[in-house]
Design an enzyme around this catalytic site. Structure first.
Site, short mmCIF file in Angstrom:
data_model
loop_
_atom_site.label_atom_id
_atom_site.label_comp_id
_atom_site.label_asym_id
_atom_site.label_seq_id
_atom_site.Cartn_x
_atom_site.Cartn_y
_atom_site.Cartn_z
N TRP A 185 0.87 -1.18 0.00
CA TRP A 185 0.00 0.00 0.00
C TRP A 185 0.90 1.23 0.00
O TRP A 185 1.85 1.30 0.78
CB TRP A 185 -0.91 0.05 1.22
CG TRP A 185 -1.54 1.40 1.34
CD1 TRP A 185 -2.51 1.93 0.53
CD2 TRP A 185 -1.18 2.45 2.26
NE1 TRP A 185 -2.78 3.23 0.90
CE2 TRP A 185 -1.98 3.57 1.95
CE3 TRP A 185 -0.26 2.54 3.31
CZ2 TRP A 185 -1.88 4.77 2.66
CZ3 TRP A 185 -0.16 3.73 4.01
CH2 TRP A 185 -0.98 4.84 3.68
N GLU A 226 -3.07 -2.95 -2.49
CA GLU A 226 -4.22 -2.34 -1.82
C GLU A 226 -4.51 -0.94 -2.34
O GLU A 226 -3.69 -0.04 -2.21
CB GLU A 226 -3.95 -2.28 -0.30
CG GLU A 226 -5.07 -1.62 0.51
CD GLU A 226 -4.73 -1.50 2.00
OE1 GLU A 226 -3.53 -1.58 2.36
OE2 GLU A 226 -5.67 -1.30 2.78
N LYS A 228 -7.10 2.57 -2.55
CA LYS A 228 -7.98 3.30 -1.64
C LYS A 228 -8.56 4.53 -2.31
O LYS A 228 -8.17 4.88 -3.42
CB LYS A 228 -7.29 3.60 -0.31
CG LYS A 228 -6.37 4.78 -0.23
CD LYS A 228 -5.66 4.83 1.14
CE LYS A 228 -6.36 5.68 2.17
NZ LYS A 228 -5.53 5.87 3.39
N ASP A 259 -9.77 -3.20 1.63
CA ASP A 259 -9.87 -2.62 2.97
C ASP A 259 -11.27 -2.03 3.12
O ASP A 259 -11.72 -1.24 2.27
CB ASP A 259 -8.78 -1.54 3.14
CG ASP A 259 -8.76 -0.93 4.53
OD1 ASP A 259 -9.83 -0.49 5.00
OD2 ASP A 259 -7.68 -0.86 5.13
N HIS A 262 -11.90 1.77 2.50
CA HIS A 262 -11.28 2.42 1.35
C HIS A 262 -12.20 2.68 0.16
O HIS A 262 -11.74 2.77 -0.97
CB HIS A 262 -10.07 1.59 0.88
CG HIS A 262 -8.90 1.72 1.80
ND1 HIS A 262 -7.64 1.31 1.49
CD2 HIS A 262 -8.82 2.23 3.05
CE1 HIS A 262 -6.82 1.56 2.50
NE2 HIS A 262 -7.52 2.10 3.46
N HIS A 286 -8.62 -6.35 4.59
CA HIS A 286 -8.30 -5.52 5.74
C HIS A 286 -9.63 -5.17 6.38
O HIS A 286 -10.31 -4.23 5.96
CB HIS A 286 -7.56 -4.24 5.31
CG HIS A 286 -6.09 -4.42 5.19
ND1 HIS A 286 -5.22 -3.38 4.95
CD2 HIS A 286 -5.32 -5.54 5.32
CE1 HIS A 286 -3.98 -3.86 4.93
NE2 HIS A 286 -4.01 -5.16 5.14
N ASP A 294 -12.26 6.96 6.45
CA ASP A 294 -11.40 5.79 6.68
C ASP A 294 -10.74 5.91 8.05
O ASP A 294 -9.53 6.04 8.17
CB ASP A 294 -10.34 5.75 5.55
CG ASP A 294 -9.41 4.55 5.68
OD1 ASP A 294 -9.83 3.54 6.26
OD2 ASP A 294 -8.27 4.65 5.19
N ASP A 296 -10.50 3.87 10.61
CA ASP A 296 -9.85 2.70 11.23
C ASP A 296 -10.25 2.50 12.68
O ASP A 296 -9.41 2.28 13.54
CB ASP A 296 -8.32 2.80 11.07
CG ASP A 296 -7.90 2.62 9.61
OD1 ASP A 296 -8.04 1.50 9.09
OD2 ASP A 296 -7.44 3.61 8.98
N ASP A 326 -7.21 -4.32 10.09
CA ASP A 326 -6.49 -3.07 9.91
C ASP A 326 -7.25 -1.94 10.58
O ASP A 326 -8.17 -1.36 10.00
CB ASP A 326 -6.28 -2.76 8.42
CG ASP A 326 -5.43 -1.51 8.20
OD1 ASP A 326 -4.84 -1.03 9.18
OD2 ASP A 326 -5.39 -1.02 7.06
C1 RNT Z 1 -3.93 2.76 4.75
C2 RNT Z 1 -4.04 1.30 4.49
C3 RNT Z 1 -2.91 0.46 4.99
C4 RNT Z 1 -2.43 0.86 6.38
C5 RNT Z 1 -1.50 -0.13 7.04
C6 RNT Z 1 -0.76 0.48 8.17
O1 RNT Z 1 -5.08 3.44 4.45
O2 RNT Z 1 -5.24 0.82 4.98
O3 RNT Z 1 -3.24 -0.86 4.93
O4 RNT Z 1 -3.49 1.07 7.25
O5 RNT Z 1 -0.69 -0.74 6.14
ZN ZN Z 2 -5.57 -1.30 4.92
#
Ligand code: RNT
Ligand code: ZN
Length: 418
Positions: A185, A226, A228, A259, A262, A286, A294, A296, A326
Site C-alpha cells: 500500500w 491495496e 484506496k 480494505d 477504502h 483488511h 477511513d 480505522d 487493519d
Molecule cells: C492505509 C491502508 C494500509 C495501512 C497499514 C498500516 O489506508 O489501509 O493498509 O493502514 O498498512
Molecule cells: Zn488497509
C-alpha cells in the site's frame, strides 16, 4: 465445561441440529480459519525505526491512552497477552518499520536478519507472519509521493524498499512453513486537484512491475496490492485507486487487498468479494470500521463485518480469502482493542458458519418471504452459547472475563510505561 455454559450449549446444539447444522463440525472448522492480527494496533503505527517520527501517509491514530508499546519486546508481550484471550488460528501482520537493529538501517537496506526476533517469537507462538513495506513516515515520503514520485532516485529508493521487503517476506514463509502475504500500500496522492493524473499512475504501474520482477515461490510468499479512495492530505487524487489495483491484480495475477474503509461511504467490501474473486485467485481483507471516513475504528460485530463473514462462508471462498485486520485506536487500552476486534471477526465467522441451509433453499425456490424470515430468525439464534462453549474448550475467557486480565496487565505493566 462450567455447568451454565454446558447447559446453554446443549440446548443450542439441539436447536441448530434441528435445522441441520452440526455445531461440533462448525467449531472445528471455525478454529482453523486464520485471522492475521496487525502489529500496528499496539503502538499507533510508529514502529521502532525512529520513535520521534510522526505518522504520515494520510492515515491517523487519535487518542493518547497510556501504555503504547515502545520496543519489540513490549509489543510482543502485549501481543502474547492479547492472543491468549482470542480463540482459534492466528497470524501476525508486520510492517517493515517494526525491524530490530542496533544501528540505523534505511528502508532500502533492510534484511531478514532485522526480523529474526519476530521469526523466533512466531515460531514459539505457532503463528504465521505476514508483511508490508512501509512507504510512509519517512523523509523521502513527503508530499505523499513514493512509488509514483517524479524524481527517479526517490522512486528507486521505494522500489528497492519493496524489493527488500519481498525477500524478507519470503524468508518468513521459509522459516515458518506458511506463505507470508505481503501487501503493498502506498499513500501516493494529491491534496489538491492535480494537473497530471496519467503520469503518476504510469509510474506506479512500472514501479510495481519492477518490484514484482523477481520470481518468488508462492509456497513462501504472496503479493497483494491495496487501493484506496483518499487519505488525509490526499483528498483530490489517489494514484492507486480501486480501478487501478483491480486491473493491476487481475492482469498480474497477484492478490487484491480490499480494505473496508477504502471506498465511497455507501460501497461495501462484502459486495466486492464475489466480483473480485471472479478474476483474481486470492483476496486479502483488511477488516476495519470506517466511521464517516477511513477512520480505522476497532472492528465491532456490525452488519458489514457480518456480511463479509457471510460472503466467505456462503461463497465457499474461505481458502481464497486471507483475513487480516487493519485498525488503530489509541483512545482505549490497545491490548483490549486487539482482543475486541479479533474476537468480533471470529464471532462473525461463527455466525456465518452456523447459518442453516434453509435460507439458500428458500432463495433457490424463489420464496423470498421465507428467505427474509429465516434470515431474521438466524440473528437471534443461540449462537452465543456456541461461542461460549468454543471459548471454554479453547481455554480462553468466556464473555468479558478477559477484561480483568487486561486491566491487571494495564495496572502492572502498561501504566509503568512513560
Ligand atoms: C492505509 C491502508 C494500509 C495501512 C497499514 C498500516 O489506508 O489501509 O493498509 O493502514 O498498512
Ligand atoms: Zn488497509
Amino acid at each position: 465445561m462450567t455447568v451454565s455454559v454446558q447447559a446453554a450449549y446443549s440446548l443450542a446444539r439441539e436447536s441448530f441440529g434441528e435445522l441441520g447444522v452440526d455445531t461440533e463440525a462448525v467449531m472445528a472448522q471455525l478454529d482453523r480459519i486464520p485471522i492475521s492480527m496487525h502489529c500496528w494496533q499496539g503502538d499507533d503505527v510508529r514502529g521502532f525505526e525512529d520513535s520521534s517520527r510522526a505518522l504520515s501517509g494520510g492515515i491517523q491514530t487519535t487518542g493518547n491512552y497510556p501504555g503504547r508499546a515502545r520496543t519489540a519486546a513490549e509489543l510482543r508481550a502485549d501481543l502474547d497477552l492479547a492472543m491468549a484471550q482470542i480463540p482459534g488460528a492466528k497470524r501476525l501482520n508486520l510492517h517493515a518499520i517494526y525491524l530490530e537493529s542496533s544501528h540505523k538501517v534505511d528502508r532500502d537496506a533492510i534484511l531478514p536478519e532485522h526480523f529474526a526476533g519476530w521469526v523466533d517469537w512466531a515460531r514459539a507462538q505457532g503463528v504465521g507472519l505476514d508483511f508490508n513495506p512501509s512507504c510512509f513516515s519517512h523523509p523521502l515520503a513527503e508530499n505523499n509521493l513514493t512509488l509514483s514520485h517524479p524524481d527517479p532516485a526517490i522512486r528507486q529508493f521505494w522500489i528497492d524498499h519493496c524489493k527488500a521487503c519481498r525477500r524478507i517476506s519470503a524468508s518468513f514463509g521459509k522459516a515458518l512453513g506458511t506463505p507470508s502475504v505481503m501487501n503493498i500500500w502506498v499513500p501516493d496522492g494529491s491534496k489538491d486537484v492535480p494537473v497530471d493524473r496519467f503520469g503518476p499512475r504510469q509510474r506506479l504501474l512500472h514501479a510495481l512491475d519492477d518490484i514484482l520482477a523477481e520470481p518468488l515461490s508462492r509456497e513462501f510468499h504472496k503479493d497483494a496490492v491495496e487501493g484506496k479512495l483518499f487519505g488525509i492530505g490526499a483528498e483530490s487524487y489517489t494514484v492507486g485507486s480501486n480501478e487501478f489495483y483491480l486491473a493491476y491484480a487481475t492482469s498480474r495475477n497477484v492478490m487484491l487487498c480490499l480494505d473496508a474503509g477504502h471506498f465511497h461511504p455507501t460501497e461495501v467490501v462484502s459486495d466486492k468479494l464475489s466480483a473480485a474473486l471472479c478474476f483474481v485467485d486470492e483476496v486479502l481483507l483488511h477488516v476495519s470500521r470506517p466511521v464517516r471516513w477511513d477512520s480505522d475504528h476497532i472492528v465491532v460485530l456490525d452488519d458489514e463485518t457480518q456480511a463479509i463473514a457471510n460472503e466467505l462462508v456462503r461463497g465457499g471462498v474461505l481458502a481464497r480469502v486471507n483475513i487480516g485486520l487493519d485498525y488503530f485506536d489509541a483512545s482505549i487500552n490497545r491490548v483490549a482493542a486487539w482482543v475486541i476486534g479479533t474476537r468480533n471477526m471470529r464471532k462473525a465467522l461463527l455466525r456465518a458458519l452456523l447459518e442453516p441451509s434453509r435460507l439458500r433453499d428458500a432463495e433457490l425456490a424463489g420464496d423470498f418471504s421465507s428467505r427474509l424470515v429465516f434470515m431474521e430468525e438466524h440473528k437471534s439464534a443461540p449462537w452465543a452459547a456456541v461461542w461460549d462453549a468454543y471459548c471454554e474448550r479453547k481455554e480462553v475467557p468466556v464473555g468479558s472475563a478477559w477484561l480483568d486480565r487486561v486491566k491487571a496487565y494495564e495496572k502492572d505493566v502498561l501504566s509503568n510505561r512513560g
